[in-house]
Design an enzyme around this catalytic site. Sequence first.
Site, PDB file in Angstrom:
ATOM      1  N   TYR A  32      34.134  58.334  34.488  1.00  0.00           N
ATOM      2  CA  TYR A  32      34.774  58.972  35.657  1.00  0.00           C
ATOM      3  C   TYR A  32      35.184  60.409  35.364  1.00  0.00           C
ATOM      4  O   TYR A  32      35.140  61.265  36.250  1.00  0.00           O
ATOM      5  CB  TYR A  32      35.958  58.123  36.159  1.00  0.00           C
ATOM      6  N   GLN A  77      32.027  56.043  51.667  1.00  0.00           N
ATOM      7  CA  GLN A  77      32.003  55.217  50.460  1.00  0.00           C
ATOM      8  C   GLN A  77      32.085  56.119  49.226  1.00  0.00           C
ATOM      9  O   GLN A  77      32.243  55.644  48.114  1.00  0.00           O
ATOM     10  CB  GLN A  77      30.710  54.395  50.382  1.00  0.00           C
ATOM     11  N   HIS A 133      36.369  53.656  49.146  1.00  0.00           N
ATOM     12  CA  HIS A 133      36.206  53.320  47.723  1.00  0.00           C
ATOM     13  C   HIS A 133      37.077  54.192  46.839  1.00  0.00           C
ATOM     14  O   HIS A 133      36.848  54.295  45.632  1.00  0.00           O
ATOM     15  CB  HIS A 133      34.732  53.463  47.311  1.00  0.00           C
TER      16      HIS A 133
HETATM   17  N1  APR Z   1      19.501  62.675  52.406  1.00  0.00           N
HETATM   18  C1  APR Z   1      19.721  61.484  53.026  1.00  0.00           C
HETATM   19  N2  APR Z   1      19.714  60.290  52.387  1.00  0.00           N
HETATM   20  C2  APR Z   1      19.483  60.322  51.058  1.00  0.00           C
HETATM   21  C3  APR Z   1      19.241  61.505  50.338  1.00  0.00           C
HETATM   22  C4  APR Z   1      19.259  62.726  51.070  1.00  0.00           C
HETATM   23  N3  APR Z   1      19.037  63.910  50.476  1.00  0.00           N
HETATM   24  N4  APR Z   1      19.021  61.183  49.038  1.00  0.00           N
HETATM   25  C5  APR Z   1      19.142  59.846  48.944  1.00  0.00           C
HETATM   26  N5  APR Z   1      19.407  59.310  50.158  1.00  0.00           N
HETATM   27  C6  APR Z   1      19.612  57.905  50.512  1.00  0.00           C
HETATM   28  C7  APR Z   1      18.777  56.940  49.701  1.00  0.00           C
HETATM   29  O1  APR Z   1      17.536  56.708  50.355  1.00  0.00           O
HETATM   30  C8  APR Z   1      19.655  55.680  49.711  1.00  0.00           C
HETATM   31  O2  APR Z   1      19.326  54.859  50.839  1.00  0.00           O
HETATM   32  O3  APR Z   1      20.948  57.602  50.216  1.00  0.00           O
HETATM   33  C9  APR Z   1      21.064  56.220  49.877  1.00  0.00           C
HETATM   34  C10 APR Z   1      21.897  56.097  48.617  1.00  0.00           C
HETATM   35  O4  APR Z   1      22.079  54.734  48.373  1.00  0.00           O
HETATM   36  P1  APR Z   1      22.987  54.286  47.123  1.00  0.00           P
HETATM   37  O5  APR Z   1      22.585  55.064  45.928  1.00  0.00           O
HETATM   38  O6  APR Z   1      22.950  52.785  47.085  1.00  0.00           O
HETATM   39  O7  APR Z   1      24.461  54.782  47.516  1.00  0.00           O
HETATM   40  P2  APR Z   1      25.485  54.081  48.503  1.00  0.00           P
HETATM   41  O8  APR Z   1      24.757  53.387  49.626  1.00  0.00           O
HETATM   42  O9  APR Z   1      26.484  55.113  48.865  1.00  0.00           O
HETATM   43  O10 APR Z   1      26.182  52.975  47.556  1.00  0.00           O
HETATM   44  C11 APR Z   1      27.262  52.272  48.124  1.00  0.00           C
HETATM   45  O11 APR Z   1      27.667  51.184  46.020  1.00  0.00           O
HETATM   46  O12 APR Z   1      27.777  51.293  43.758  1.00  0.00           O
HETATM   47  C12 APR Z   1      28.533  51.276  44.883  1.00  0.00           C
HETATM   48  O13 APR Z   1      30.666  52.202  45.061  1.00  0.00           O
HETATM   49  C13 APR Z   1      29.324  52.552  45.006  1.00  0.00           C
HETATM   50  O14 APR Z   1      29.959  53.680  47.035  1.00  0.00           O
HETATM   51  C14 APR Z   1      28.856  53.137  46.329  1.00  0.00           C
HETATM   52  C15 APR Z   1      28.268  51.934  47.056  1.00  0.00           C
END
Ligand code: APR
Length: 229
Positions: free
Chosen positions: A53, A88, A106
């Site tokens: 972190y 999130q 979160h």
């Molecule tokens: N523009 C739009 N979307 C994007 C871009 C971009 N430039 N780059 C990536 N993405 C999309 C990806 O296609 C994916 O669907 O953003 C999404 C990211 O997904 P994750 O990495 O799973 O992130 P998130 O959905 O925020 O995760 C939710 O999981 O691990 C926990 O606490 C953590 O808050 C997080 C939660």
Amino acid sequence: MQKIVILTGAGISAESGLGTFRDEGGLWSQHRIEDVATPEGFARDPALVQGFYNARRAQAVDARPNPAHEALARLQRDWPGEVVIVTQNVDDLHEKGGARDVLHMHGTLAGALCGACGHRWSAPAEMAVGETCPECNAPRARPDVVWFGEMPYHMDEIFAHLQEATLFAAIGTSGQVYPAAAFVEEAVGAHRVELNLEPSAAVSRFDETRFGPASRTVPDWVEEVLARG
Ligand code: APR
């Protein structure tokens, strides 16, 4: 008047240089969730977790908001009705982009929490193992982020907003983590839009989808919403 509720995920901050979790090379391909994002992992190896972190906090401090963050702030400013941003993300790019009253379900990298008395304060740039709480002095300081197995913040307030939403947008989230992934189901009276780089796991629950990088799709969408009124 139309009430707009927006849910954002790591994808909205990707173009600001902050890593996502589940994309190729994402954070969960570099670290095991159970090691760095659970209470058990923190108890087992606090140095590893504080280091994880501290690194993300340092990155977030230097990161700049991108046009997607700025467009949502403009929507909040110019829309005659209420615009609620639920994120999130634990970075502060929505606030740096001008958004207000963002609900960080979160938690935030900028926050510190005492594991003993529940006191909250602004986290130091580097949080040490055994850092003490300024309130009760216990060596139990931790990042004020919600780990897997813990209850996300502001849930009652978020569900109340979702019930009233007439427009719901999910931006930059893979729709794989609950309860956020079910918000689209809660927004029963809303037109539901997904703005993402690629279809999320929840894509079939949306009325409309727009694919592409958030820094392009979000400003375009906000302009259309404002023009439509
Ligand atoms: N523009 C739009 N979307 C994007 C871009 C971009 N430039 N780059 C990536 N993405 C999309 C990806 O296609 C994916 O669907 O953003 C999404 C990211 O997904 P994750 O990495 O799973 O992130 P998130 O959905 O925020 O995760 C939710 O999981 O691990 C926990 O606490 C953590 O808050 C997080 C939660």
